[in-house]
Write a protein that holds these residues in place. Structure first.
Motif, PDB file in Angstrom:
ATOM      1  N   ARG A  61       0.841  -1.201   0.000  1.00 56.60           N
ATOM      2  CA  ARG A  61       0.000   0.000   0.000  1.00 56.60           C
ATOM      3  C   ARG A  61       0.875   1.248   0.000  1.00 56.60           C
ATOM      4  N   ARG A  62       0.575   2.185  -0.881  1.00 56.40           N
ATOM      5  CA  ARG A  62       1.390   3.398  -1.017  1.00 56.40           C
ATOM      6  C   ARG A  62       1.344   4.228   0.260  1.00 56.40           C
ATOM      7  N   LEU A  63       2.498   4.731   0.669  1.00 54.98           N
ATOM      8  CA  LEU A  63       2.607   5.554   1.870  1.00 54.98           C
ATOM      9  C   LEU A  63       2.644   7.032   1.507  1.00 54.98           C
ATOM     10  N   GLN A  64       2.147   7.864   2.424  1.00 53.55           N
ATOM     11  CA  GLN A  64       2.147   9.309   2.241  1.00 53.55           C
ATOM     12  C   GLN A  64       2.540   9.967   3.559  1.00 53.55           C
TER      13      GLN A  64
ATOM     14  N   ILE B  20       9.758   4.791   9.866  1.00 54.07           N
ATOM     15  CA  ILE B  20       8.660   4.188   9.115  1.00 54.07           C
ATOM     16  C   ILE B  20       7.336   4.869   9.455  1.00 54.07           C
ATOM     17  N   HIS B  21       7.219   5.391  10.673  1.00 56.24           N
ATOM     18  CA  HIS B  21       6.007   6.120  11.034  1.00 56.24           C
ATOM     19  C   HIS B  21       5.970   7.500  10.385  1.00 56.24           C
ATOM     20  N   VAL B  22       7.131   8.125  10.228  1.00 60.91           N
ATOM     21  CA  VAL B  22       7.174   9.394   9.494  1.00 60.91           C
ATOM     22  C   VAL B  22       6.769   9.149   8.043  1.00 60.91           C
ATOM     23  N   ALA B  23       7.267   8.085   7.445  1.00 65.78           N
ATOM     24  CA  ALA B  23       6.883   7.758   6.067  1.00 65.78           C
ATOM     25  C   ALA B  23       5.392   7.454   5.962  1.00 65.78           C
ATOM     26  N   SER B  24       4.825   6.856   7.007  1.00 67.23           N
ATOM     27  CA  SER B  24       3.406   6.500   7.000  1.00 67.23           C
ATOM     28  C   SER B  24       2.493   7.671   7.309  1.00 67.23           C
ATOM     29  N   GLY B  25       3.067   8.767   7.841  1.00 67.78           N
ATOM     30  CA  GLY B  25       2.258   9.917   8.207  1.00 67.78           C
ATOM     31  C   GLY B  25       1.700   9.872   9.610  1.00 67.78           C
TER      32      GLY B  25
ATOM     33  N   VAL C 295      11.028   7.738   3.752  1.00 68.51           N
ATOM     34  CA  VAL C 295      10.405   9.055   3.978  1.00 68.51           C
ATOM     35  C   VAL C 295      10.423   9.887   2.708  1.00 68.51           C
ATOM     36  N   ALA C 296      11.554   9.928   2.021  1.00 70.96           N
ATOM     37  CA  ALA C 296      11.652  10.718   0.792  1.00 70.96           C
ATOM     38  C   ALA C 296      10.655  10.238  -0.255  1.00 70.96           C
ATOM     39  N   GLU C 297      10.530   8.928  -0.419  1.00 69.79           N
ATOM     40  CA  GLU C 297       9.623   8.389  -1.427  1.00 69.79           C
ATOM     41  C   GLU C 297       8.159   8.511  -1.018  1.00 69.79           C
ATOM     42  N   ALA C 298       7.911   8.762   0.268  1.00 69.93           N
ATOM     43  CA  ALA C 298       6.547   9.012   0.739  1.00 69.93           C
ATOM     44  C   ALA C 298       6.198  10.499   0.690  1.00 69.93           C
TER      45      ALA C 298
ATOM     46  N   ALA D  76      14.050  14.197   9.462  1.00 70.51           N
ATOM     47  CA  ALA D  76      13.004  13.727   8.552  1.00 70.51           C
ATOM     48  C   ALA D  76      11.688  14.328   9.027  1.00 70.51           C
ATOM     49  N   SER D  77      10.933  14.904   8.112  1.00 67.86           N
ATOM     50  CA  SER D  77       9.725  15.582   8.564  1.00 67.86           C
ATOM     51  C   SER D  77       8.690  15.705   7.465  1.00 67.86           C
ATOM     52  N   ALA D  78       7.475  16.010   7.881  1.00 70.62           N
ATOM     53  CA  ALA D  78       6.461  16.454   6.942  1.00 70.62           C
ATOM     54  C   ALA D  78       6.981  17.721   6.274  1.00 70.62           C
ATOM     55  N   PRO D  79       6.784  17.888   4.963  1.00 70.00           N
ATOM     56  CA  PRO D  79       7.336  19.063   4.282  1.00 70.00           C
ATOM     57  C   PRO D  79       6.907  20.383   4.908  1.00 70.00           C
ATOM     58  N   GLY D  80       5.673  20.427   5.398  1.00 68.57           N
ATOM     59  CA  GLY D  80       5.159  21.656   5.973  1.00 68.57           C
ATOM     60  C   GLY D  80       5.674  21.971   7.359  1.00 68.57           C
ATOM     61  N   LEU D  81       6.507  21.098   7.924  1.00 64.95           N
ATOM     62  CA  LEU D  81       7.034  21.299   9.274  1.00 64.95           C
ATOM     63  C   LEU D  81       8.542  21.468   9.312  1.00 64.95           C
TER      64      LEU D  81
END
Length: 260
Positions: free
Chosen positions: A135-138, A192-197, A219-222, A243-248
């Motif tokens: 399943r694709r991660l975001q 892996i949780h950062v990659a999963s959101g 994370v980068a690929e998510a 590693a972070s959400a782009p907006g943070l």
């Protein structure tokens, strides 16, 4: 895709072998006991990983230093952690995994992370996205640090007083700026949780290649952001990792920069 499936099969075989040695009642008695138990597990896992991964990319060399940091020579390398979170495994805790990452010219290009206690498999390839069990991660789309789940942890034991001071200062600053702060090991299980959101930020002072390569690619690929603590692009010679959400990213860099 065939090569990625082979990498998945390798980490699953190694992980299942180590799972057979897992017991919730394991209680090492001292440092010597800890070192011995970890080494025994690493040896078993590495034999399986080498046997199954070496034919996948025959020209790839092996990063022999599991605690190594800094840049590798050019070309292809296998950077693996035979038991990522080994300290948890030998204390009867389930938060551990097996990781294998193909690194090309110091950039991770293919990775698989297997969590034997849950059966979950995280995979990523450069340009091919990140996935959990297919399943694709975001990565998270949050933009407010005060609403963020953030975390950090030691790169390795015995890092020294200066690094511990930086970790403590950063945790204190994030406790004031973010919603919740986690401090745990290993790094991959937060990444892996950062990659999963489900987690928004992870940072680490200093670095160990085997603990960051897999998570960095996931994370980068998510769609997440991978930088150093100054907001510059992260690379294997960087002194720290974010590693972070782009907006943070900008907000996290501001908080962590002030805590140095």
């Amino acid at each position: 895709m065939h090569q990625l499936n082979q990498v998945v099969a390798a980490v699953q075989a190694a992980g299942d072998a180590i799972k057979s040695r897992f017991t919730i009642t394991s209680r090492p008695q001292d440092r010597q006991d800890i070192v011995g138990l970890i080494q025994a597990n690493d040896d078993i896992s590495m034999r399986i990983l080498r046997a199954q991964l070496s034919p996948v990319f025959p020209a790839a060399r092996w990063d022999e230093d599991e605690s190594g940091s800094g840049a590798l020579p050019g070309g292809e390398w296998w950077v693996v952690d035979p038991v990522e979170g080994a300290i948890n495994h030998i204390h009867g805790l389930g938060e551990w995994s097996v990781t294998a990452t193909l690194v090309r010219d110091n950039a991770p290009v293919l990775t698989a992370v297997y969590l034997p206690m849950t059966g979950d498999v995280y995979t990523a390839s450069a340009g091919g996205g990140a996935h959990l069990n297919g399943r694709r991660l975001q990565a998270s789309q949050k933009t407010e640090l005060r609403a963020a789940m953030v975390g950090t942890g030691q790169a390795t034991p015995d890092e020294g007083a200066a690094t511990y001071q930086r970790i403590g200062s950063a945790v204190s600053a994030m406790l004031q700026a973010a919603l919740v702060v986690r401090v745990s090991v290993p790094a991959t299980l937060q990444l892996i949780h950062v990659a999963s959101g489900s987690q928004d930020v992870f940072w680490q002072h200093s670095q160990v290649r085997s603990g960051l390569m897999a998570g960095a690619l996931l994370v980068a690929e998510a769609g997440g952001s991978i930088t150093d603590l100054h907001g510059a692009p992260w690379h294997t010679s960087s002194s720290a990792f974010l590693a972070s959400a782009p907006g943070l990213t900008a907000a996290a860099v501001a908080v962590l920069g002030e805590a140095q």
